[in-house]
Design an enzyme around this catalytic site. Structure first.
Site, PDB file in Angstrom:
ATOM      1  N   LYS A 198      73.928  51.004  13.331  1.00 57.82           N
ATOM      2  CA  LYS A 198      72.727  50.384  13.886  1.00 57.82           C
ATOM      3  C   LYS A 198      72.361  50.983  15.246  1.00 57.82           C
ATOM      4  O   LYS A 198      71.170  51.111  15.572  1.00 57.82           O
ATOM      5  CB  LYS A 198      72.940  48.873  14.026  1.00 57.82           C
ATOM      6  CG  LYS A 198      71.720  48.123  14.552  1.00 57.82           C
ATOM      7  CD  LYS A 198      72.004  46.633  14.655  1.00 57.82           C
ATOM      8  CE  LYS A 198      70.845  45.881  15.300  1.00 57.82           C
ATOM      9  NZ  LYS A 198      71.140  44.437  15.435  1.00 57.82           N
TER      10      LYS A 198
ATOM     11  N   ASP B 297      75.972  45.978  20.195  1.00 58.54           N
ATOM     12  CA  ASP B 297      75.262  45.067  21.094  1.00 58.54           C
ATOM     13  C   ASP B 297      76.112  44.701  22.309  1.00 58.54           C
ATOM     14  O   ASP B 297      75.664  44.788  23.455  1.00 58.54           O
ATOM     15  CB  ASP B 297      74.812  43.820  20.334  1.00 58.54           C
ATOM     16  CG  ASP B 297      75.917  43.221  19.474  1.00 58.54           C
ATOM     17  OD1 ASP B 297      77.046  43.759  19.458  1.00 58.54           O
ATOM     18  OD2 ASP B 297      75.668  42.205  18.796  1.00 58.54           O
TER      19      ASP B 297
ATOM     20  N   ASP C 199      66.989  41.421  14.064  1.00 55.75           N
ATOM     21  CA  ASP C 199      67.483  41.745  12.723  1.00 55.75           C
ATOM     22  C   ASP C 199      66.442  41.328  11.700  1.00 55.75           C
ATOM     23  O   ASP C 199      65.610  40.443  11.961  1.00 55.75           O
ATOM     24  CB  ASP C 199      68.807  41.038  12.464  1.00 55.75           C
ATOM     25  CG  ASP C 199      69.950  41.623  13.284  1.00 55.75           C
ATOM     26  OD1 ASP C 199      69.812  42.771  13.761  1.00 55.75           O
ATOM     27  OD2 ASP C 199      70.968  40.935  13.466  1.00 55.75           O
TER      28      ASP C 199
ATOM     29  N   ASP D 298      67.221  51.893   7.212  1.00 56.98           N
ATOM     30  CA  ASP D 298      68.324  52.844   7.071  1.00 56.98           C
ATOM     31  C   ASP D 298      68.715  53.068   5.615  1.00 56.98           C
ATOM     32  O   ASP D 298      69.592  53.889   5.339  1.00 56.98           O
ATOM     33  CB  ASP D 298      69.539  52.363   7.872  1.00 56.98           C
ATOM     34  CG  ASP D 298      69.701  53.133   9.168  1.00 56.98           C
ATOM     35  OD1 ASP D 298      68.770  53.867   9.537  1.00 56.98           O
ATOM     36  OD2 ASP D 298      70.766  53.014   9.809  1.00 56.98           O
TER      37      ASP D 298
ATOM     38  N   GLU E 297      69.958  42.969   1.990  1.00 63.01           N
ATOM     39  CA  GLU E 297      68.913  42.455   2.872  1.00 63.01           C
ATOM     40  C   GLU E 297      67.574  42.568   2.144  1.00 63.01           C
ATOM     41  O   GLU E 297      66.835  43.546   2.325  1.00 63.01           O
ATOM     42  CB  GLU E 297      68.888  43.254   4.182  1.00 63.01           C
ATOM     43  CG  GLU E 297      70.183  43.146   4.960  1.00 63.01           C
ATOM     44  CD  GLU E 297      70.234  44.066   6.174  1.00 63.01           C
ATOM     45  OE1 GLU E 297      70.915  43.705   7.141  1.00 63.01           O
ATOM     46  OE2 GLU E 297      69.607  45.141   6.150  1.00 63.01           O
TER      47      GLU E 297
END
Length: 741
Positions: free
Chosen positions: A271, A462, A295, A136, A107
């Protein structure tokens, strides 16, 4: 009749589609499926194992179709009116924004900072916004990128608001606007050129930092805390990068960097754990009544996104109707004709709108606004008085922090004013307490992750969290503004797409066996029956793989054993399965055409749904089962995020040496072998029991795995590795021998 004033006009409207023709077709397909089951059952005693296996598989497909029809029955057309909201009030509630990232390689920080910049520039009072970035990966590069981006934000945000720029993620804006328009003013021309130069410099700084080895980094000043730390073993790191100390509405929002404490022997809960730390840290720093989580790759594409959400929160007659507001996940630069079937446009167009017509949209993990009180475990119509919120109860439930306890009480108390619920103190004044609530031991003995916050127990936190909220009786809102609120990047390679599907299938199947499953929520909670059916439709993805694989090897079995599982071409009963095949596919094609999607996109999606079902979802059920039996722990696999790819072969299916490609390759080889054996028997003039139906089924499977067929002969990343071909070949050969003998 007097005209309606702005204060009396609704802030949102929800209309239901008149999808009567679609309902008739779906019910007719269901009738045909029941007819096929009846035919199977009545003729079962005259046929062998293949007939029984077909009956079992088709019973499962019928059950799934019932779930699908129920879910798509009431499709909504939501509409929000942010201009009416602006006319009605100038006092807005505060919003805390959470951005999550976990790996600076998969990412890239450049993607993250573009998302952050787009959020800092939304059309909303800056003194009512605070942006928290959770890293993280504890990456100095991510922190450095945010630090440098905050300097650019001081130029970028005023520029966007001064000229009412629509696209406020710089990388998208400068790609769409390679030069100022000819009719623009000289002042705009100068500002635009300056912005582009500044953004280029920012990109260069981040790219240079990304290629620098950690041991060569300068850890002085604000960066000293990153020296000698490991991503999975470090203390809590919290840095206030931007601070709106004066509370200026047209300034910049707060920007806070957080990397929660991690220790090797402490479960960090992926997460969900990061989101709970963000909730607690923001609770002691700003304590906004609403929270938005996105995100790192989902930038704000519509600058009025917060206003659209507030239309629901402030316009709902009863807050039970709006526990959270979900914006659908759309993607930018989507590959032409959706070769990997992961853009989900048609799924959202019909299934997503259908779910929203029951008890509201699923929580999709990104692009969602939450009520803080709901995340804190509040139920609809729950009236909490000060006497019920004793310090002992709060500390046992939420953790031992006096300031956090005070902010929680302020959030949960009956009659609390959401406009005034905002901590006006500067975030930096709460740093010490924020470090405390961000530590990995803070949750011990509390209800975090069990009865409040983001729930633990699944990599699809989620779905589990949203399900728990709706099981309490809350409904959710589905918001579809134009242009779309958020845009992200979908995986642009075969392995990444399959990993994503595997993770979803694994997590969704885990939820099914959780104490907060939809069945439990319906029987003992307030989850509506049809909402339960909608959840089951996606949570059974992993289990569907078993029936999909069995049905895919049935025609091969029949050709090898000289039997049949479909009626012969000269039998009248062949009309039933033939009609199902034709009508189902034509109806699916019509859905794509109505959604303005090309026919090739429908073909690609048909292939990929079957490929995912027989490959990624199959590994998903294996992964979930081994975890449920206690043999292993589920690993959270991050999907690689890419901004763009200039490769001319982009969209061509790619492979790697992952075992996830072995089942699909084996099914392809098995059916090709069966077709070869069947043709040999036919040429020999043997008495043939199988018919045209079985041959068409094999050809359909070859069509589904066409990318795999090409991969058998291609080289490099476009070819299936030799090791995978050998494993698949051995598996196919074993099945051939089992079928023959």
């Amino acid at each position: 009749m007097a005209p309606k004033t702005p204060s009396s006009l609704p802030l949102y409207e929800i209309k239901y589609r008149k999808n009567y023709i679609s309902r008739v077709i779906e019910l007719f397909i269901l009738f045909l499926l029941f007819s096929l089951l009846a035919y199977r059952f009545l003729n079962l005693k005259f046929h062998g194992l293949q007939w029984l296996l077909a009956l079992i598989c088709e019973s499962w497909f019928t059950f799934i179709w019932i779930l699908t029809v129920s879910t798509k029955w009431n499709q909504v057309e939501p509409k929000t009116y942010p201009l009416r909201l602006l006319e009605r009030t100038w006092k807005f509630p505060a919003v805390d924004i959470f951005v999550t990232t976990a790996d600076p390689v998969l990412e890239p920080p450049l993607i993250t900072i573009n998302t952050v910049l787009s959020l800092l520039a939304v059309d909303y009072p800056a003194n009512k916004l605070a942006c928290y970035v959770s890293d993280d990966g504890a990456s100095i590069v991510t922190y450095y990128s945010l630090f440098e981006a905050s300097k650019f934000a001081k130029l970028w945000v005023p520029f966007c608001k001064k000229y009412n720029i629509a696209l406020r993620a710089p990388f998208r804006y400068f790609r769409s606007n390679s030069s100022p328009t000819q009719d623009s003013s000289q002042e705009f021309h100068q500002d635009w050129t300056r912005m582009k130069d500044e953004y280029k410099q920012l990109c260069k700084k981040i790219e240079d930092a990304s290629t620098q080895e950690p041991e060569t980094c300068d850890f002085a000043g604000d960066f000293a805390v990153f020296s000698n730390i490991q991503p999975k073993n470090h203390p809590t790191i919290i840095k206030v990068i931007l601070e709106n100390k004066e509370g200026v509405a047209d300034g910049l929002p707060h920007l806070v960097y957080i990397s929660r404490e991690k220790r090797p022997k402490h479960p960090h809960q992926f997460k969900a754990g990061a989101m709970n730390v963000l909730t607690r840290v923001s609770g002691v720093m700003t304590n906004a009544p609403f929270m938005l989580n996105v995100d790192c790759d989902m930038y704000a594409n519509n600058p009025q996104v917060v206003l659209h959400a507030m239309c629901y929160f402030l316009g709902a007659k009863d807050e039970i109707d709006c526990g959270f507001v979900q914006f659908p996940q759309f993607f930018y630069d989507g590959l032409k004709e959706d070769p990997y079937g992961n853009q989900l446009k048609v799924l959202l167009e019909y299934f997503g709108r259908g779910v929203s017509g029951i008890q509201g949209s699923f929580y999709q993990g990104s692009g969602c606004f939450h009520r803080r009180k709901v995340i804190y475990g509040s139920s609809p119509y729950e009236k909490i008085t000060a006497g019920e919120l004793e310090d002992e109860y709060i500390q046992k439930t939420y953790g031992k922090s006096e300031k956090l306890s005070t902010s929680i009480a302020k959030t949960l108390l009956e009659g609390s004013n959401i406009i005034e619920q905002f901590n006006s103190d500067s975030p930096s004044s709460s740093l010490e307490i924020a470090h405390q609530v961000g530590s990995c031991g803070f949750e011990f003995g509390t209800a975090w992750g069990q009865k409040l916050g983001w729930l633990y127990g699944s990599v699809t936190e989620d779905i589990l969290t949203g399900l728990f909220i709706q099981s309490k009786g809350w409904k959710s809102a589905y918001c579809l503004p134009d242009p779309p609120a958020f845009l992200g990047c979908a995986p642009a390679a075969g392995p990444a797409s399959m990993i994503q599907q595997k993770r979803w299938a694994t997590g969704l199947f885990e939820v099914l066996f959780n104490t907060k499953s939809p069945i439990i929520g319906t029987l003992f909670g307030k989850l509506q029956l049809r909402q339960c059916m909608a959840y089951l439709q996606i949570q059974l993805w992993a289990l569907r793989s078993i029936f999909e694989v069995c049905y895919a090897i049935l025609p091969a079995y029949c050709l090898m054993t000289n039997s049949h599982f479909l009626p012969k071409a000269n039998e009248l009963s062949i009309v039933i399965p033939a009609s199902i095949f034709v009508i189902y596919n034509l109806y699916g094609l019509s859905e794509y055409i109505r959604a303005n999607e090309p026919i090739i996109a429908w073909m690609n999606n048909q292939r990929m749904w079957r490929v995912n079902a027989m490959s990624a979802w199959l590994f998903g059920i294996l992964s979930a089962t081994t975890k449920l039996l206690g043999f292993s722990e589920t690993a959270f696999e991050i999907t690689k995020k890419d901004q763009n790819d200039t490769n001319s072969d982009i969209g061509r299916f790619t492979f790697d040496d992952s075992p996830i490609f072995v089942p699909g390759t084996a099914i392809l080889l098995l059916n090709l072998s069966a077709l070869f054996i069947g043709m040999l028997d036919f040429k020999k003039g043997n008495n043939i029991e199988w018919g045209l139906g079985e041959v068409i089924c094999i050809m359909w499977i070859v069509f589904v795995f066409w990318a795999f067929l090409k991969g058998l002969f291609a080289k490099g990343k476009y070819g299936i590795p030799t090791s995978s071909i050998l494993k698949a070949g051995a598996l196919a050969l074993l099945l051939v021998h089992l079928f023959k003998f």
